[in-house]
Scaffold this active site. Structure first.
Site, short mmCIF file in Angstrom:
data_model
loop_
_atom_site.label_atom_id
_atom_site.label_comp_id
_atom_site.label_asym_id
_atom_site.label_seq_id
_atom_site.Cartn_x
_atom_site.Cartn_y
_atom_site.Cartn_z
N SER A 223 -13.72 1.89 2.56
CA SER A 223 -12.64 2.83 2.29
C SER A 223 -13.22 4.20 1.95
O SER A 223 -13.96 4.76 2.75
CB SER A 223 -11.79 2.25 1.15
OG SER A 223 -10.54 2.83 1.09
N ASP A 289 -5.38 -3.39 10.01
CA ASP A 289 -5.56 -2.41 8.94
C ASP A 289 -5.24 -1.01 9.46
O ASP A 289 -5.83 -0.55 10.44
CB ASP A 289 -7.00 -2.48 8.43
CG ASP A 289 -7.26 -1.53 7.27
OD1 ASP A 289 -6.29 -1.03 6.66
OD2 ASP A 289 -8.45 -1.29 6.96
N HIS A 326 -6.73 -4.51 4.31
CA HIS A 326 -7.72 -3.48 4.01
C HIS A 326 -8.74 -3.93 2.97
O HIS A 326 -9.80 -3.32 2.84
CB HIS A 326 -7.02 -2.21 3.53
CG HIS A 326 -7.94 -1.04 3.34
ND1 HIS A 326 -8.66 -0.48 4.38
CD2 HIS A 326 -8.31 -0.34 2.22
CE1 HIS A 326 -9.40 0.52 3.92
NE2 HIS A 326 -9.21 0.62 2.61
#
Length: 414
Positions: A223, A289, A326
């Site tokens: 991320s 995602d 995610h």
């Protein structure tokens, strides 16, 4: 877990851009990716995200106990020593999931957050890795989807990070990423230098220390951490590579394993990164995602891609919760079981499925693993001698502060 990593590390680190290794996914590369994914996961497990704690935004553990307290040591044969903690701040307003602030008036720091760590393989670890491995592991964000829906990161010039870039093709990067990477806070003992400076200086120090050995620099993150990994790797190659001795350049390998990375910059940034011939980037993306598609306009992908699809896993519940797609442990579960692009899901690595439920309730109920089972012991509550309980921060954090202050004093000139 080790396989032939010690003899194949150059190939696994992307020396040939992972040609013929991604589809189907090579077994040693699968192990290699999971290893660095686990090192990124340590950042999540150590991070104090409880706003009621005066130590929110910092690591719960000292450098010496980081791997033991997060479960890394028992699950992995590779041994590292943590040499540096990375801290960062921002000169612009960022969503709460990037810089978390304490509700306590006695907060350790109002503007800084712990962003990750730098570690180097011990002599024992070097034997299994085949070389002296340096790892920069960037921490990801908490509840990233919060900003994806309502926050805009305009592009801005990145010449502050990449001086000397082609003025007719100036790289542009989302200003939020740049701010977190380059901002300083003279009032903070942690951010007198930026995250950028902290990382680059430590890399230079370690390269000087191990200049006569085969060395790799591997940057990893999920991320936001994936963004910082790519940005800091490109920074190093652009600015520091020309200063490295030819013999070290010959042996040094710089690789990024980026999990669920949002997009970083424009096509000019992509061209700059791709011009760095010694930089190898592998992005791992999960088909359902959405985060790797954000921000949407004027941004572009970078590096090679390994695509997984956790929807194919028979171990996971059918869910409409976008966060399930995610989550880093969900990604690592996907890496452990992904087959070729048209194949089904089959665990090729004996990776514990219970790890998926550390921060999720995503496993099928029949596996009898409780959801969200990873919590700080007693949620950080400590019992006093009189029997009462209070949230007073992790004792190890106080120990770290004392060590940092001692180190700072030792560095002062008389």
């Amino acid at each position: 877990m080790v396989g032939d990593i010690a003899t194949r590390w150059k190939e696994l680190s992307g020396s040939s851009k992972w040609k013929d290794l991604l589809d189907p996914l090579d077994l040693d590369l699968r192990r290699y990716i999971l290893h660095y994914g686990d090192m990124a996961e340590v950042g999540y497990l150590a991070f104090n995200s409880d706003r009621r704690s005066k130590y929110v935004g910092d690591s719960c553990y000292t450098k010496e106990e980081l791997f033991a307290r997060t479960g890394y040591l028992k699950a992995n044969p590779f041994r590292y020593e943590v040499t540096k903690y990375i801290y960062g701040t921002s000169s612009i307003r960022l969503p709460e999931c990037f810089i978390i602030k304490s509700l306590s008036r006695e907060a350790w720091n109002k503007e800084s957050n712990w962003l990750g760590y730098i570690a180097v393989a011990t002599d024992e670890g070097k034997k299994l890795l085949g070389r002296r491995g340096i790892v920069v592991a960037w921490r990801g964000t908490i509840q990233l989807y919060e900003w994806a829906n309502d926050f805009d990161f305009p592009l801005e010039s990145a010449v502050m990070v990449f001086p000397g870039a082609n003025p007719n093709d100036e790289p542009r990067v989302a200003n939020g990423w740049l701010s977190l990477y380059t901002s300083t806070d003279p009032r903070s003992r942690f951010d007198k230098t930026s995250a950028q400076e902290q990382v680059q200086e430590e890399l230079k120090r370690l390269l000087e220390l191990y200049k006569n050995e085969d060395v790799t620099i591997t940057l990893t993150g999920h991320s936001l951490g994936a963004v910082m990994s790519i940005l800091s790797a490109a920074d190093f190659l652009h600015n520091e590579w020309p200063k490295i001795t030819p013999s070290l350049q010959h042996s040094l390998c710089v690789t990024v394993f980026a999990f669920g990375s949002p997009q970083i910059g424009d096509r000019s940034f992509k061209r700059l990164v791709e011009s760095l011939e010694h930089l190898h980037i592998l992005r791992v993306t999960n088909v359902p995602d959405l985060i790797p598609r954000y921000p949407v306009f004027r941004f572009t992908d970078i590096g090679e891609e390994l695509q997984i699809n956790t929807l194919k896993s028979e171990y996971l519940k059918r869910s409409l919760n976008l966060g399930h797609f995610h989550n880093l442990e969900a990604y690592l579960h996907g890496v452990a079981g992904t087959q070729h692009n048209q194949g089904e899901f089959k665990l090729e690595i004996n990776r514990d499925i219970a790890l998926v439920n550390k921060g999720l309730d995503a496993l099928e109920d029949k596996y009898l693993v409780p959801g969200h089972w990873w919590v700080l012991e007693n949620k950080g509550m400590v019992q006093s001698d009189d029997g009462t309980w209070k949230l007073n921060g992790d004792r190890s954090k106080k120990k770290q502060e004392e060590e940092d202050e001692k180190e700072e004093n030792n560095c002062k000139f008389p």
